[in-house]
Design a protein around this motif. Structure first.
Motif: not given
Length: 333
Positions: A225-226, A230-232, A234, A250, A254
């Motif tokens: 998840t880091k 996947w952050r984008y 989410r 988030i 980023l």
């Protein structure tokens, strides 16, 4: 004798060295060291000869259970390591043991075997063989395999049924099958490995199933998840679900990153991406601290002893998890 650090060279990623270390510690400390070998059991690949006596002892002491043995058999089946699958299955206790002739019958035509469904569904051996057929058939055509699977899957216990559902959804996702997202709804998501969970997210993204995207990302392993991707996604899922206030921080975190997803995050915020042209300098202090690390010193010592293969293997363990900036610094060492 050498210190523990010296006998566990890169054991986090090297099974042979890890088992060598357990053998050493067992001679010194007795059978209490055996437990350290158990994590190496759970692999779909064949293991080095030095590990086999350790595993045999753990099996004899029931520290590796029948369920553990079946779990490794499944891992081997997932990896396509059919020789290991058969070896593990033939070594199981009789109620779960699968004979080579039974595997051969499935191998002749896995899809036909799955369609006919002539397995002993109530026995562990029959369940093993049915899931073996499912994996083999789904590799070739997930759609045909699913059509046969749904006729028989209710005969399996819930755990085996959920596992089978997850495997066929995964195979469908890998083939970009539009039905994969729907099939994941029947899967046992709790026991998915990291790769299966990542493909679950991709299947949901292709289907535009934003609730499923968010749910699948939220159960990814913490280290995944880091990752910027996947952050984008989410944040994007939160945005699509009307939860923009949760997505905003988030995107904000980023956007300064100079990466593909950093650029997408900046665009989502309506800002221009930040670019960097000057790499961080490598200081003598950094190089000194890096060179003082025990694992780096082992690389240097192995190279000095003309043990190049061992030195390269150890260096790989050091650098494989580094980010780009640290890799550039390490290259100056």
């Amino acid at each position: 004798p050498p210190a523990d650090g010296a006998v566990t060279l890169a054991t986090a990623g090297d099974t042979e060295l890890a088992c060598d270390a357990v053998v050493f510690r067992r001679k010194r400390d007795g059978d209490t060291a055996l437990a350290d070998a158990k994590p190496r059991w759970f692999t779909g690949q064949s293991t080095p000869d030095v590990c086999e006596p350790l595993f045999a002892e753990l099996i004899a002491k029931k520290a590796i259970t029948e369920d553990d043995r079946i779990e490794r058999l499944r891992l081997a089946n997932e990896a396509g390591n059919l020789r290991l699958v058969r070896a593990l299955a033939e070594a199981l206790p009789p109620p779960a043991r699968v004979k080579a002739a039974d595997f051969a019958g499935v191998d002749r035509d896995p899809q036909r075997a799955l369609t006919r469904g002539q397995f002993h569904w109530k026995s562990r051996s029959g369940q093993i063989l049915a899931l073996y057929a499912l994996e083999r058939a789904a590799r070739k055509d997930a759609g045909d395999a699913h059509a046969a699977w749904v006729k028989w899957r209710d005969r399996l216990p819930a755990e085996a049924r959920g596992y089978g559902n997850a495997r066929i959804a995964y195979r469908a996702a890998r083939r970009l099958d539009p039905d994969a997202d729907a099939w994941y709804r029947d899967a046992d998501l709790a026991r998915q490995n990291a790769d299966e969970r990542a493909w679950h997210v991709r299947a949901a993204l292709r289907a535009g199933d934003w609730p499923a995207v968010l749910a699948a990302i939220d159960v990814l392993p913490p280290e995944m998840t880091k990752d910027a991707a996947w952050r984008y996604w989410r944040a994007r899922a939160l945005d699509k679900l009307g939860r923009s206030a949760e997505a905003a921080p988030i995107y904000a975190a980023l956007a300064p990153e100079y990466s593909f997803y950093g650029i997408l995050a900046a665009e989502a915020r309506g800002t221009r991406p930040v670019t960097h042209s000057t790499p961080a300098p490598v200081t003598s202090e950094w190089l000194t601290d890096f060179g003082a690390r025990a694992d780096v010193q082992r690389v240097v010592k192995l190279a000095a002893l003309d043990m190049r293969a061992e030195s390269v293997r150890e260096w790989y363990e050091i650098v494989r998890a580094m980010d780009d900036e640290t890799l550039l610094k390490a290259a100056e060492f």
